[in-house]
Design a protein around this motif. Structure first.
Motif: not given
Length: 290
Positions: A96-114
């Motif tokens: 399930a860590g695969d699902l968690l990481l994929g979700y995170t990259l798809a939804n937040y991987g293009g956002s501005a990160r501090e």
């Protein structure tokens, strides 16, 4: 300041920046609890922390039962801590860590990160290092028994159905949760186990007792399909690399099958000792994450 002194100052600043740069290896657990969330040095979920598992290894602990959406912040905190600024990350995820990481990259991987300083507090949040960037610095991801395509065990109610994560792990739900092709051009190398026993009657094709090849092999589509090892006449072959599988099913973009368990040697379970398909990924990470 004369030109010579100015040049020396720039050299010293550049050297200091290079000295601070580091690579980290992040391990993202699957279902069920283990290590303490926020404590990146707690490897109880995986096994002895003395085992080699990549350069500067960190455990991205989450509770292993709550919804993917609610636990994504744990992954974002870790990625912000160790994968921004001059620092880069290798990532190993499991089930399930695969699902968690994929979700995170798809939804937040293009956002501005501090940009962060890689020095976490007790909650797993790092201090500001100055500036921002888009997304995270990730070299690659290696996935043990990836469940981003869901598991038929969740559909069948073989696990506690009141658990939010189980609802997310239903095949149709997991596959519709986010755009699985949106990896931000980061490669996911998939490791698929095939030593299935107790729940194999619920899972199509080859499986490791929890996840079938259609998920651990990153087969695209809205539902699961029956995929097997070569020589099994009952279903189509899961093919290595990015190639389409026998029968024409394709894989998600930036997903490649690195290991297919042709000998049916590896099950799903790490047994708190880096065992099963986790052990195969650990060896690959130890050899290449440096």
């Amino acid at each position: 300041m004369n030109k010579k002194h100015a040049l020396c100052t720039l050299c010293l600043l550049s050297a200091a920046s290079l000295a601070q740069a580091a690579n980290y290896t992040l391990w993202i657990n699957g279902r069920n609890a283990g290590g303490t969330p926020g404590n990146y040095n707690d490897f109880r979920y995986w096994g002895p922390d003395t085992v080699q598992a990549g350069v500067n290894k960190k455990a991205v602990n989450w509770d292993g039962r709550s919804s993917i959406a609610s636990q994504s912040s744990r992954v974002r905190d870790a990625l912000d801590c160790f994968c921004t600024g001059a620092n880069w990350c290798y990532i190993a995820s499991y089930s399930a860590g695969d699902l968690l990481l994929g979700y995170t990259l798809a939804n937040y991987g293009g956002s501005a990160r501090e940009r962060k300083n890689a020095t976490p507090n007790a909650a797993g949040v790092c201090g500001a290092a100055g500036g921002t960037q888009t997304g995270w610095n990730i070299k690659w991801v290696r996935v043990a028994s990836g469940a981003a395509g869901g598991s038929e065990i969740a559909d069948a109610g073989a696990w506690t159905t009141s658990e939010p994560l189980v609802q997310d792990l239903k095949v149709g739900t997991a596959r519709a949760m986010y755009n699985h092709n949106a990896t931000r051009n980061i490669w996911f190398y998939m490791y698929a186990g095939a030593r299935g026993t107790a729940y194999s009657f619920l899972l199509p094709g080859q499986d490791d007792e929890v996840v079938a090849y259609h998920s651990s092999g990153a087969a695209a589509g809205s539902g699961g399909r029956s995929l097997c090892n070569p020589g099994d006449w009952l279903c189509d072959d899961l093919r290595l690399g990015t190639a389409a599988n026998q029968g024409g099913s394709t894989k998600w973009s930036y997903h490649s099958v690195e290991f297919r368990d042709d000998g049916e040697d590896y099950n799903h379970y790490g047994d708190g000792n880096w065992a099963g398909i986790i052990g195969v990924v650990r060896a690959a990470v130890a050899a290449s994450a440096n």
